[in-house]
Design a protein around this motif. Structure first.
Motif: not given
Ligand code: ZN
Length: 290
Positions: A20-24, A105-109, A249-255, A286-290
């Motif tokens: 699953g994805a996670c974005t954060e 993430n914003k799609k998967y809380s 990802t919905g997020y800026v570069y976060e090294p 099958d995941i949804e992107i932001q």
């Protein structure tokens, strides 16, 4: 959202993982729970945003995540088992918060009442005083320790800055951000409660003295940041928000933001040279992107 489940057969492993994805998004760079800390965070954010702007547009349009703190600790063994992908079989569900592959993430809380089991205080150098954010799920905390120890052998000294953050902490961070910068900015730069990958207990933001123990995109250019980029997957972590991928990802570069997926999956994602979302999609999830 539809629930996706996959069954992984053991042994074979590896190759097919799903997840699953996670974005954060976490409140932007803030961190802590205390006001003082929050103030510090804001400064960080400002710095980060500034540098981000200089470096890329991505950052301008994306949220960054990372903040810190949390406390709890229970735990015991479930994570470890999950971690072993070569088990008999592993059911992975992107909407199962307990899965190492959970997508947040914003799609998967994440559920408001979700608190990871087996939270443990990390046994590595930390930066902030809040005990909550010094925690990770046991399996991830142990992997982090292994990674830090390996880095040290190469004279790479890393620090753990922000790990687990509870739902309530995220609520507070978001409110504080909105109060200081407005609701619109908060929506853009701060993760809403449930949408921060930090709530999974599978994330740690790392830093180094070379960037004054802050979370900044500059970390990616340091020897420590480069080491992490080249080696984190060997310990089960991926850099969750690569540069130039904010539209996905919905997020800026976060090294600095490391997400634990377990060695097998982390290696798969690393080798694919894709973001976690792209990897999942490529694997047919099958995941949804932001
Ligand atoms: Zn983070």
């Amino acid at each position: 959202m539809s629930r996706k489940k996959w069954i992984m057969k053991s042994g074979i492993i590896a190759s097919i993982l799903l997840l699953g994805a996670c974005t954060e998004s976490d409140l932007e760079h803030e961190d802590e729970t205390t006001q003082t800390e929050l103030k510090q965070t804001e400064k960080k954010d400002t710095n980060q945003n500034t540098s981000t702007n200089e470096n890329s547009d991505e950052k301008n349009k994306s949220t960054s995540e990372d903040n810190e703190e949390a406390n709890n600790s229970n735990g015991t063994a479930e994570d470890e088992e999950t971690h072993e992908i070569d088990q008999e079989s592993l059911e992975v569900d992107v909407e199962n918060p307990s899965s190492l592959a959970v997508l947040a993430n914003k799609k998967y809380s994440l559920p408001e009442d979700y608190t990871p089991e087996n939270l443990k205080t990390v046994d590595v150098p930390t930066v902030l005083p809040n005990p909550e954010i010094k925690q990770m799920r046991k399996v991830a905390a142990e992997a982090l320790k292994n990674m830090f120890d390996a880095a040290e052998k190469e004279d790479i000294i890393l620090y753990a800055r922000s790990g687990y953050r509870s739902y309530d902490t995220q609520v507070q961070l978001f409110k504080n951000y909105a109060a200081n910068h407005g609701e619109e900015a908060a929506n853009k730069y701060s993760a809403r409660p449930g949408e921060s990958e930090h709530q999974t207990g599978l994330v740690m933001d790392v830093t180094s003295e070379s960037v004054n123990l802050q979370i900044t995109s500059d970390f990616g250019e340091t020897k420590e940041g480069k080491w992490v980029k080249e080696n984190a997957h060997n310990y089960g972590f991926i850099i969750r928000y690569p540069e130039g991928k904010s539209d996905i990802t919905g997020y800026v570069y976060e090294p600095w933001h490391l997400r634990f997926l377990g060695k097998e999956l982390a290696n798969q994602v690393f080798d694919s040279d894709l973001t976690y979302e792209e990897y999942l999609i490529e694997k047919g999830v099958d995941i949804e992107i932001q």
